[in-house]
Design a protein around this motif. Sequence first.
Motif, PDB file in Angstrom:
ATOM      1  N   LYS A  53       0.812  -1.220   0.000  1.00 53.40           N
ATOM      2  CA  LYS A  53       0.000   0.000   0.000  1.00 53.40           C
ATOM      3  C   LYS A  53       0.845   1.269   0.000  1.00 53.40           C
ATOM      4  N   ALA A  54       2.157   1.125   0.010  1.00 51.54           N
ATOM      5  CA  ALA A  54       3.041   2.296   0.065  1.00 51.54           C
ATOM      6  C   ALA A  54       3.196   2.983  -1.284  1.00 51.54           C
ATOM      7  N   TRP A  55       2.620   2.427  -2.334  1.00 46.59           N
ATOM      8  CA  TRP A  55       2.805   2.982  -3.676  1.00 46.59           C
ATOM      9  C   TRP A  55       2.431   4.464  -3.750  1.00 46.59           C
ATOM     10  N   ASP A  56       1.320   4.875  -3.129  1.00 42.50           N
ATOM     11  CA  ASP A  56       0.888   6.262  -3.258  1.00 42.50           C
ATOM     12  C   ASP A  56       1.769   7.199  -2.434  1.00 42.50           C
ATOM     13  N   MET A  57       2.209   6.727  -1.287  1.00 39.42           N
ATOM     14  CA  MET A  57       3.143   7.518  -0.493  1.00 39.42           C
ATOM     15  C   MET A  57       4.437   7.736  -1.294  1.00 39.42           C
ATOM     16  N   LEU A  58       4.926   6.673  -1.914  1.00 36.61           N
ATOM     17  CA  LEU A  58       6.146   6.784  -2.714  1.00 36.61           C
ATOM     18  C   LEU A  58       5.907   7.696  -3.920  1.00 36.61           C
ATOM     19  N   PHE A  60       3.886  10.254  -4.051  1.00 33.34           N
ATOM     20  CA  PHE A  60       3.890  11.605  -3.502  1.00 33.34           C
ATOM     21  C   PHE A  60       5.323  12.086  -3.248  1.00 33.34           C
ATOM     22  N   LEU A  61       6.110  11.259  -2.580  1.00 37.74           N
ATOM     23  CA  LEU A  61       7.485  11.646  -2.245  1.00 37.74           C
ATOM     24  C   LEU A  61       8.350  11.804  -3.494  1.00 37.74           C
ATOM     25  N   LEU A  62       8.223  10.892  -4.438  1.00 35.00           N
ATOM     26  CA  LEU A  62       9.027  10.965  -5.659  1.00 35.00           C
ATOM     27  C   LEU A  62       8.623  12.166  -6.518  1.00 35.00           C
ATOM     28  N   ALA A  63       7.342  12.484  -6.550  1.00 31.06           N
ATOM     29  CA  ALA A  63       6.883  13.658  -7.307  1.00 31.06           C
ATOM     30  C   ALA A  63       7.474  14.935  -6.699  1.00 31.06           C
ATOM     31  N   ARG A  64       7.504  15.017  -5.366  1.00 33.76           N
ATOM     32  CA  ARG A  64       8.103  16.179  -4.685  1.00 33.76           C
ATOM     33  C   ARG A  64       9.574  16.316  -5.068  1.00 33.76           C
ATOM     34  N   ALA A  65      10.245  15.185  -5.252  1.00 32.48           N
ATOM     35  CA  ALA A  65      11.674  15.185  -5.579  1.00 32.48           C
ATOM     36  C   ALA A  65      11.928  15.337  -7.083  1.00 32.48           C
ATOM     37  N   GLU A  66      10.853  15.520  -7.850  1.00 35.12           N
ATOM     38  CA  GLU A  66      10.947  15.642  -9.310  1.00 35.12           C
ATOM     39  C   GLU A  66      11.720  14.469  -9.915  1.00 35.12           C
ATOM     40  N   ALA A 124      -2.993  15.911   1.080  1.00 39.34           N
ATOM     41  CA  ALA A 124      -2.969  15.447  -0.307  1.00 39.34           C
ATOM     42  C   ALA A 124      -3.795  14.168  -0.501  1.00 39.34           C
ATOM     43  N   GLU A 125      -4.402  13.670   0.577  1.00 43.18           N
ATOM     44  CA  GLU A 125      -5.213  12.451   0.545  1.00 43.18           C
ATOM     45  C   GLU A 125      -4.443  11.263  -0.031  1.00 43.18           C
ATOM     46  N   VAL A 126      -3.206  11.136   0.411  1.00 44.34           N
ATOM     47  CA  VAL A 126      -2.351  10.045  -0.027  1.00 44.34           C
ATOM     48  C   VAL A 126      -2.858   8.739   0.578  1.00 44.34           C
ATOM     49  N   TYR A 127      -3.092   7.766  -0.294  1.00 41.47           N
ATOM     50  CA  TYR A 127      -3.531   6.430   0.118  1.00 41.47           C
ATOM     51  C   TYR A 127      -2.423   5.770   0.913  1.00 41.47           C
ATOM     52  N   PRO A 128      -2.670   5.052   1.966  1.00 42.37           N
ATOM     53  CA  PRO A 128      -3.933   4.599   2.528  1.00 42.37           C
ATOM     54  C   PRO A 128      -4.449   5.448   3.681  1.00 42.37           C
ATOM     55  N   LEU A 129      -4.007   6.669   3.815  1.00 45.92           N
ATOM     56  CA  LEU A 129      -4.408   7.569   4.899  1.00 45.92           C
ATOM     57  C   LEU A 129      -3.831   7.099   6.230  1.00 45.92           C
ATOM     58  N   GLY A 130      -4.226   7.718   7.323  1.00 48.91           N
ATOM     59  CA  GLY A 130      -3.665   7.352   8.626  1.00 48.91           C
ATOM     60  C   GLY A 130      -2.287   7.922   8.864  1.00 48.91           C
ATOM     61  N   TRP A 131      -1.971   9.051   8.238  1.00 49.58           N
ATOM     62  CA  TRP A 131      -0.624   9.613   8.333  1.00 49.58           C
ATOM     63  C   TRP A 131      -0.358  10.304   9.662  1.00 49.58           C
ATOM     64  N   HIS A 142      11.007   0.742   4.150  1.00 49.37           N
ATOM     65  CA  HIS A 142      11.188  -0.658   3.753  1.00 49.37           C
ATOM     66  C   HIS A 142      10.815  -0.864   2.279  1.00 49.37           C
ATOM     67  N   TRP A 143       9.700  -0.258   1.872  1.00 47.37           N
ATOM     68  CA  TRP A 143       9.224  -0.435   0.499  1.00 47.37           C
ATOM     69  C   TRP A 143      10.120   0.300  -0.486  1.00 47.37           C
ATOM     70  N   TYR A 144      10.606   1.464  -0.098  1.00 46.52           N
ATOM     71  CA  TYR A 144      11.512   2.216  -0.970  1.00 46.52           C
ATOM     72  C   TYR A 144      12.829   1.471  -1.140  1.00 46.52           C
TER      73      TYR A 144
END
Length: 166
Positions: A53-58, A60-66, A124-131, A142-144
């Motif tokens: 489920k970390a795909w959306d978090m990643l 978001f983070l990768l988009a910020r890093a261009e 940003a409503e990044v899945y899966p929420l609970g941030w 771990h996923w990265y």
Amino acid sequence: MSMIGEYLRVTPAELDRAIQDPDWALDFVEEVQDAEEESEPVPADARHFSTYKAWDMLRFLLARAEFPVNVIHGEEPFADDEDWGYGPPRYLRPERAHLAARALRSTTYAQLIAGVDPADLTRAEVYPLGWDEPGALEWGRHWYDGLTEFFGAAAAADDALLVWLD
């Protein structure tokens, strides 16, 4: 039901076949997933990898890093009429996998989360929420790290990658 980021390393010949025959590609994906489910290889030895489920978090983070390659959704569509869970699959050619592997290796997870507040992900409503949970940003490390190893192995083998959300 969860949304899971999925990847499959394929040779250039397998990529060509997948593009020409998406039904074969889906059968091949399932065959590899079944085989590796029992052996559970480390990311560097696997043909299949999941960011869970970390795909959306990643994303978001990768988009910020261009980030220079769309490693979360893939870049080139194929099987537009197919739904592999949450839409059609996409792929990255070997040269894009090489670029992604270099960029992943040179971008640490600490760099990705520097200056990020968990509230940014919530807004940003990044899945899966609970941030708002303690350690929420560390959850993606771990996923990265696994994604970095997996892409490194794909690049070393000159493989392409099939990418989809399931």
